[in-house]
Design an enzyme around this catalytic site. Structure first.
Site, PDB file in Angstrom:
ATOM      1  N   HIS A  77       0.820  -1.213   0.000  1.00 44.23           N
ATOM      2  CA  HIS A  77       0.000   0.000   0.000  1.00 44.23           C
ATOM      3  C   HIS A  77       0.858   1.269   0.000  1.00 44.23           C
ATOM      4  O   HIS A  77       0.331   2.380  -0.050  1.00 44.23           O
ATOM      5  CB  HIS A  77      -0.986   0.004   1.176  1.00 44.23           C
ATOM      6  CG  HIS A  77      -0.376   0.244   2.512  1.00 44.23           C
ATOM      7  ND1 HIS A  77      -0.106  -0.770   3.406  1.00 44.23           N
ATOM      8  CD2 HIS A  77       0.003   1.389   3.133  1.00 44.23           C
ATOM      9  CE1 HIS A  77       0.413  -0.250   4.506  1.00 44.23           C
ATOM     10  NE2 HIS A  77       0.489   1.062   4.373  1.00 44.23           N
ATOM     11  N   ASP A 121       0.032  -7.720   1.739  1.00 43.28           N
ATOM     12  CA  ASP A 121       0.470  -6.315   1.680  1.00 43.28           C
ATOM     13  C   ASP A 121       1.991  -6.223   1.747  1.00 43.28           C
ATOM     14  O   ASP A 121       2.572  -5.848   2.770  1.00 43.28           O
ATOM     15  CB  ASP A 121      -0.176  -5.543   2.825  1.00 43.28           C
ATOM     16  CG  ASP A 121       0.071  -4.046   2.727  1.00 43.28           C
ATOM     17  OD1 ASP A 121       0.515  -3.586   1.657  1.00 43.28           O
ATOM     18  OD2 ASP A 121      -0.177  -3.346   3.725  1.00 43.28           O
ATOM     19  N   SER A 216       4.486   2.253   8.193  1.00 45.41           N
ATOM     20  CA  SER A 216       4.151   1.110   7.354  1.00 45.41           C
ATOM     21  C   SER A 216       5.339   0.695   6.506  1.00 45.41           C
ATOM     22  O   SER A 216       6.050   1.524   5.951  1.00 45.41           O
ATOM     23  CB  SER A 216       2.972   1.458   6.438  1.00 45.41           C
ATOM     24  OG  SER A 216       1.832   1.744   7.181  1.00 45.41           O
TER      25      SER A 216
END
Length: 227
Positions: A77, A121, A216
């Site tokens: 992402h 992810d 992230s």
């Protein structure tokens, strides 16, 4: 603070990524003590930044980690039109002599990545040129196939994300220790999204320690291995 969901390394390729990304309840890392860490600047297609603010430069930020001189691992992402990787940094607000700024040649997200559920992810970033490996820029080991982390193990997450829900992103690399939990802890809290075959449950719901927006893509590190 809710435990993190961290995708487990699958086979020899897929490492874990923190699902959100700020360091809460942690502290500043010793400068350059985590030379595998990468700071990512990502150009997006509209004026909405990672934090939802309308900014003219159209960028968002993520973390990542160097697994080979020419490859960085991060979260899928964290993709965008253009990605620039900064290695060897501690204070990203300064042009430190130790840092290496390298554009990404090719982004390779997992072919089964789902941007709605965040399944798979994970993304490989091929750098435009090899990083110079030195005291400040180094790779980190990936776990062996079928390796697992036992509940109770204390591991570490690091990043430059926000220091609190309403706080600004950190200039200096932050880190926090998180305890690996039994799978049923996350299975109970995230029964509709937690897959106990591919995710590590880490964190303690009784403490305010976590990662959040901006972290992230960084690894959960246990015994100097990116889990």
């Amino acid at each position: 603070m809710q435990p993190l969901l961290l995708p487990l390394l699958l086979a020899c390729l897929l490492p874990p990524m923190a699902e959100a990304g700020e360091i809460i309840g942690g502290h500043e890392a010793r400068p350059h003590s985590r030379p595998y860490m990468a700071f990512l600047l990502i150009s997006v297609q509209n004026s909405e930044s990672w934090f939802g603010e309308n900014l003219p430069f159209k960028t968002k930020m993520c973390g990542g980690f160097l697994v080979r001189a020419d490859f960085v691992l991060t979260a899928a992402h964290c993709n965008g039109r253009e990605i620039t990787v900064i290695l060897g940094a501690h204070d990203i607000s300064k042009k430190e002599r130790t840092r290496q700024v390298i554009p990404v040649k090719r982004a390779i997200p997992h072919q089964e990545y789902n941007n709605k559920t965040l399944a798979n992810d994970i993304m490989l970033l091929q750098l435009h040129r090899k990083a110079t490996v030195n005291t400040y820029v180094k790779t980190i080991r990936l776990p062996r196939k079928n390796h697992s982390v036992m509940p109770g193990k204390v591991c570490t997450v690091a990043g430059w994300g926000r220091l609190g829900v309403n706080a600004q992103a950190a200039d200096k690399l932050q880190e926090v220790d998180l305890k690996v939990q039994k799978k049923n802890v996350c299975l109970h809290r995230y029964k509709y999204s937690y897959d106990n075959t591919i995710q590590i449950c880490a964190g303690d719901p009784g403490t305010r320690k976590s990662s959040f927006k901006g972290d992230s893509g960084g690894p959960l590190v246990c015994d100097q291995v990116a889990e």
